[in-house]
Design a protein around this motif. Structure first.
Motif, PDB file in Angstrom:
ATOM      1  N   VAL A  16       0.936  -1.164  -0.091  1.00  0.00           N
ATOM      2  CA  VAL A  16      -0.059  -0.109  -0.015  1.00  0.00           C
ATOM      3  C   VAL A  16       0.850   1.205   0.051  1.00  0.00           C
ATOM      4  O   VAL A  16       1.570   1.500   0.982  1.00  0.00           O
ATOM      5  CB  VAL A  16      -0.911  -0.031   1.316  1.00  0.00           C
ATOM      6  CG1 VAL A  16      -1.653   1.224   1.233  1.00  0.00           C
ATOM      7  CG2 VAL A  16      -1.886  -1.269   1.330  1.00  0.00           C
ATOM      8  N   PRO A  17       0.718   2.111  -0.913  1.00  0.00           N
ATOM      9  CA  PRO A  17       1.517   3.530  -1.033  1.00  0.00           C
ATOM     10  C   PRO A  17       1.334   4.119   0.291  1.00  0.00           C
ATOM     11  O   PRO A  17       0.195   4.432   0.853  1.00  0.00           O
ATOM     12  CB  PRO A  17       1.187   4.131  -2.302  1.00  0.00           C
ATOM     13  CG  PRO A  17       0.201   2.982  -3.254  1.00  0.00           C
ATOM     14  CD  PRO A  17      -0.231   2.088  -1.948  1.00  0.00           C
ATOM     15  N   THR A  18       2.464   4.742   0.706  1.00  0.00           N
ATOM     16  CA  THR A  18       2.529   5.859   1.806  1.00  0.00           C
ATOM     17  C   THR A  18       2.189   7.090   1.093  1.00  0.00           C
ATOM     18  O   THR A  18       2.155   7.145   0.097  1.00  0.00           O
ATOM     19  CB  THR A  18       3.905   5.824   2.396  1.00  0.00           C
ATOM     20  OG1 THR A  18       4.891   6.094   1.662  1.00  0.00           O
ATOM     21  CG2 THR A  18       4.146   4.490   3.129  1.00  0.00           C
ATOM     22  N   LEU A  19       2.128   8.206   2.102  1.00  0.00           N
ATOM     23  CA  LEU A  19       1.799   9.399   1.715  1.00  0.00           C
ATOM     24  C   LEU A  19       2.796   9.756   0.599  1.00  0.00           C
ATOM     25  O   LEU A  19       2.777  10.602  -0.440  1.00  0.00           O
ATOM     26  CB  LEU A  19       2.000  10.469   2.893  1.00  0.00           C
ATOM     27  CG  LEU A  19       1.641  11.756   2.464  1.00  0.00           C
ATOM     28  CD1 LEU A  19       0.384  12.132   1.640  1.00  0.00           C
ATOM     29  CD2 LEU A  19       1.647  12.747   3.921  1.00  0.00           C
ATOM     30  N   LEU A  20       4.292   9.648   0.967  1.00  0.00           N
ATOM     31  CA  LEU A  20       5.346   9.845  -0.140  1.00  0.00           C
ATOM     32  C   LEU A  20       5.077   9.113  -1.359  1.00  0.00           C
ATOM     33  O   LEU A  20       5.130   9.641  -2.405  1.00  0.00           O
ATOM     34  CB  LEU A  20       6.757   9.549   0.699  1.00  0.00           C
ATOM     35  CG  LEU A  20       7.954   9.727  -0.117  1.00  0.00           C
ATOM     36  CD1 LEU A  20       8.255  11.106  -0.543  1.00  0.00           C
ATOM     37  CD2 LEU A  20       9.425   9.123   0.389  1.00  0.00           C
ATOM     38  N   PRO A  80     -13.883 -10.532  -5.056  1.00  0.00           N
ATOM     39  CA  PRO A  80     -13.203 -10.129  -3.738  1.00  0.00           C
ATOM     40  C   PRO A  80     -11.608 -10.348  -4.053  1.00  0.00           C
ATOM     41  O   PRO A  80     -11.075  -9.696  -3.567  1.00  0.00           O
ATOM     42  CB  PRO A  80     -13.627 -11.321  -3.047  1.00  0.00           C
ATOM     43  CG  PRO A  80     -14.138 -12.450  -3.920  1.00  0.00           C
ATOM     44  CD  PRO A  80     -14.801 -11.803  -5.077  1.00  0.00           C
ATOM     45  N   THR A  81     -11.250 -10.833  -5.201  1.00  0.00           N
ATOM     46  CA  THR A  81      -9.832 -10.979  -5.416  1.00  0.00           C
ATOM     47  C   THR A  81      -9.452  -9.911  -6.575  1.00  0.00           C
ATOM     48  O   THR A  81      -8.251 -10.125  -7.191  1.00  0.00           O
ATOM     49  CB  THR A  81      -9.394 -12.581  -5.705  1.00  0.00           C
ATOM     50  OG1 THR A  81     -10.022 -13.002  -6.710  1.00  0.00           O
ATOM     51  CG2 THR A  81      -9.316 -13.194  -4.298  1.00  0.00           C
ATOM     52  N   GLY A  82     -10.105  -8.992  -6.800  1.00  0.00           N
ATOM     53  CA  GLY A  82      -9.969  -8.120  -8.080  1.00  0.00           C
ATOM     54  C   GLY A  82     -10.680  -8.263  -9.110  1.00  0.00           C
ATOM     55  O   GLY A  82     -11.155  -9.292  -9.372  1.00  0.00           O
ATOM     56  N   VAL A 118      -3.274   4.902  -6.730  1.00  0.00           N
ATOM     57  CA  VAL A 118      -3.086   5.870  -5.371  1.00  0.00           C
ATOM     58  C   VAL A 118      -4.716   5.600  -4.715  1.00  0.00           C
ATOM     59  O   VAL A 118      -4.439   5.429  -3.350  1.00  0.00           O
ATOM     60  CB  VAL A 118      -3.217   7.105  -5.727  1.00  0.00           C
ATOM     61  CG1 VAL A 118      -3.504   8.009  -4.831  1.00  0.00           C
ATOM     62  CG2 VAL A 118      -1.702   7.503  -6.530  1.00  0.00           C
ATOM     63  N   ILE A 119      -5.849   5.307  -5.260  1.00  0.00           N
ATOM     64  CA  ILE A 119      -7.037   5.444  -4.723  1.00  0.00           C
ATOM     65  C   ILE A 119      -7.415   4.096  -4.188  1.00  0.00           C
ATOM     66  O   ILE A 119      -7.830   3.895  -3.141  1.00  0.00           O
ATOM     67  CB  ILE A 119      -8.140   5.709  -5.627  1.00  0.00           C
ATOM     68  CG1 ILE A 119      -7.866   7.426  -5.908  1.00  0.00           C
ATOM     69  CG2 ILE A 119      -9.450   5.663  -5.238  1.00  0.00           C
ATOM     70  CD1 ILE A 119      -8.807   7.596  -7.464  1.00  0.00           C
ATOM     71  N   ASP A 120      -7.134   3.012  -4.935  1.00  0.00           N
ATOM     72  CA  ASP A 120      -7.645   1.691  -4.582  1.00  0.00           C
ATOM     73  C   ASP A 120      -6.482   0.632  -4.881  1.00  0.00           C
ATOM     74  O   ASP A 120      -6.811  -0.392  -5.877  1.00  0.00           O
ATOM     75  CB  ASP A 120      -8.995   1.493  -5.050  1.00  0.00           C
ATOM     76  CG  ASP A 120      -9.627   0.168  -4.664  1.00  0.00           C
ATOM     77  OD1 ASP A 120      -9.307  -0.305  -3.521  1.00  0.00           O
ATOM     78  OD2 ASP A 120     -10.423  -0.586  -5.492  1.00  0.00           O
ATOM     79  N   PRO A 121      -5.488   0.375  -4.307  1.00  0.00           N
ATOM     80  CA  PRO A 121      -4.504  -0.335  -4.581  1.00  0.00           C
ATOM     81  C   PRO A 121      -4.758  -2.004  -4.124  1.00  0.00           C
ATOM     82  O   PRO A 121      -5.239  -2.181  -3.285  1.00  0.00           O
ATOM     83  CB  PRO A 121      -3.260  -0.112  -3.987  1.00  0.00           C
ATOM     84  CG  PRO A 121      -3.781   0.680  -2.548  1.00  0.00           C
ATOM     85  CD  PRO A 121      -4.959   1.377  -3.083  1.00  0.00           C
ATOM     86  N   TYR A 122      -4.512  -2.711  -5.096  1.00  0.00           N
ATOM     87  CA  TYR A 122      -4.637  -4.049  -4.806  1.00  0.00           C
ATOM     88  C   TYR A 122      -3.278  -4.973  -5.479  1.00  0.00           C
ATOM     89  O   TYR A 122      -3.421  -5.287  -6.694  1.00  0.00           O
ATOM     90  CB  TYR A 122      -5.728  -5.002  -5.516  1.00  0.00           C
ATOM     91  CG  TYR A 122      -6.105  -6.142  -4.916  1.00  0.00           C
ATOM     92  CD1 TYR A 122      -6.534  -6.619  -3.733  1.00  0.00           C
ATOM     93  CD2 TYR A 122      -5.807  -7.403  -5.747  1.00  0.00           C
ATOM     94  CE1 TYR A 122      -6.529  -7.898  -3.405  1.00  0.00           C
ATOM     95  CE2 TYR A 122      -5.754  -8.484  -5.448  1.00  0.00           C
ATOM     96  CZ  TYR A 122      -6.304  -9.037  -4.271  1.00  0.00           C
ATOM     97  OH  TYR A 122      -6.718 -10.143  -3.898  1.00  0.00           O
ATOM     98  N   VAL A 123      -2.133  -4.986  -4.751  1.00  0.00           N
ATOM     99  CA  VAL A 123      -0.793  -5.334  -5.202  1.00  0.00           C
ATOM    100  C   VAL A 123      -0.464  -6.355  -4.319  1.00  0.00           C
ATOM    101  O   VAL A 123      -0.029  -6.268  -3.328  1.00  0.00           O
ATOM    102  CB  VAL A 123       0.111  -4.304  -5.310  1.00  0.00           C
ATOM    103  CG1 VAL A 123       1.259  -4.534  -5.766  1.00  0.00           C
ATOM    104  CG2 VAL A 123      -0.633  -2.931  -6.336  1.00  0.00           C
ATOM    105  N   LEU A 124      -0.002  -7.520  -4.795  1.00  0.00           N
ATOM    106  CA  LEU A 124       0.549  -8.636  -4.288  1.00  0.00           C
ATOM    107  C   LEU A 124       1.855  -8.682  -4.596  1.00  0.00           C
ATOM    108  O   LEU A 124       2.746  -9.259  -3.576  1.00  0.00           O
ATOM    109  CB  LEU A 124      -0.263 -10.073  -4.604  1.00  0.00           C
ATOM    110  CG  LEU A 124      -1.624  -9.908  -4.335  1.00  0.00           C
ATOM    111  CD1 LEU A 124      -2.246 -11.264  -4.737  1.00  0.00           C
ATOM    112  CD2 LEU A 124      -1.995  -9.586  -3.062  1.00  0.00           C
ATOM    113  N   TYR A 125       2.203  -8.398  -5.916  1.00  0.00           N
ATOM    114  CA  TYR A 125       3.967  -8.257  -6.351  1.00  0.00           C
ATOM    115  C   TYR A 125       4.199  -7.177  -6.890  1.00  0.00           C
ATOM    116  O   TYR A 125       3.316  -6.433  -7.652  1.00  0.00           O
ATOM    117  CB  TYR A 125       4.034  -9.627  -7.060  1.00  0.00           C
ATOM    118  CG  TYR A 125       3.511 -11.037  -6.603  1.00  0.00           C
ATOM    119  CD1 TYR A 125       4.162 -11.756  -5.783  1.00  0.00           C
ATOM    120  CD2 TYR A 125       2.170 -11.420  -6.960  1.00  0.00           C
ATOM    121  CE1 TYR A 125       3.727 -12.832  -5.247  1.00  0.00           C
ATOM    122  CE2 TYR A 125       1.828 -12.610  -6.457  1.00  0.00           C
ATOM    123  CZ  TYR A 125       2.397 -13.335  -5.644  1.00  0.00           C
ATOM    124  OH  TYR A 125       1.907 -14.626  -4.983  1.00  0.00           O
TER     125      TYR A 125
END
Length: 227
Positions: A16-20, A80-82, A118-125
């Motif tokens: 999940v991206p941080t503010l930076l 549910p998984t994207g 930015v808004i709705d990340p779904y990143v496993l790799y």
């Protein structure tokens, strides 16, 4: 730190991206827009006209991304998984290509993908991020290859959606094969899984585009965008 590593409700490790990280992504988005405008500048000698045209391109692309983002949150169905069936969101991301050609279209699609990240990340790799958010959404700009052809919006939309589907299938096959339904191999699973939401939305959209009033309206908007 550009991202936080989080374990979601499914026990998956996600990024999940941080503010930076979000700030950098937004800066990249702005840079992409600037590049798109520069490479598609009108070749006329009148500098005042070129500036006006560039501003218009930016405004129309930004409008498309804004509308596409709003409609992407109106989900008629969501896995549910994207992956989700949205209210015509892909159409609005295909429009810049239809207006200004494939170069601006692809860059707009990539910019939209960054905004979705930015808004709705779904990143496993990390590599899955590239395929799902940059390549898949960037493919919606392929509509630009038909910007000057008869029934270009229909042809361009179909090819653009097909391009997104190809990258979505690759992502599902490579990164999400473990989620395959019982008795299914990873590739057939990914082909079926992604077809459900992508082609259902595409079919609904194509029916709407084929309505003469809608088609004429899109043609009128294109004239406003390019003149």
């Amino acid at each position: 730190m550009l991202y936080n590593v989080v374990v979601n409700d499914w026990g998956e490790t996600t990024y999940v991206p941080t503010l930076l990280g979000k700030t950098i992504l937004v800066v990249v988005l702005i840079i992409l827009f600037a590049i798109g405008i520069l490479i598609t500048k009108d070749k006329r000698k009148d500098k005042e006209q070129k500036t006006l045209l560039s501003a218009k391109q930016l405004a129309f692309c930004a409008m498309s991304i804004a509308l596409g983002t709003i409609l992407s949150n109106i989900k008629l169905f969501s896995f549910p998984t994207g992956g989700s069936l949205t209210l015509l969101s892909m159409l609005f991301i295909c429009l810049p290509g239809y207006w200004f050609g494939a170069g601006v279209g692809i860059l707009t699609g990539v910019a939209y993908g960054i905004l979705q990240l930015v808004i709705d990340p779904y990143v496993l790799y990390p590599l899955q991020l590239v395929v799902d958010y940059l390549l898949a959404f960037g493919a919606l700009g392929l509509s630009g290859f038909f910007s000057n052809s008869k029934h270009g919006i229909l042809k361009g939309y179909f090819v653009a959606v097909l391009g997104r589907y190809v990258f979505a299938v690759l992502s599902g096959w490579i990164f999400f094969g473990t989620y395959a339904w019982d008795g299914w191999n990873a590739l057939p699973y990914s082909l079926a899984y992604n077809a459900v939401y992508i082609f259902t939305e595409a079919a609904i959209t194509i029916v709407i585009i084929a309505i003469p009033a809608v088609n004429n309206g899109l043609a009128t908007i294109k004239k406003l965008a390019v003149e």
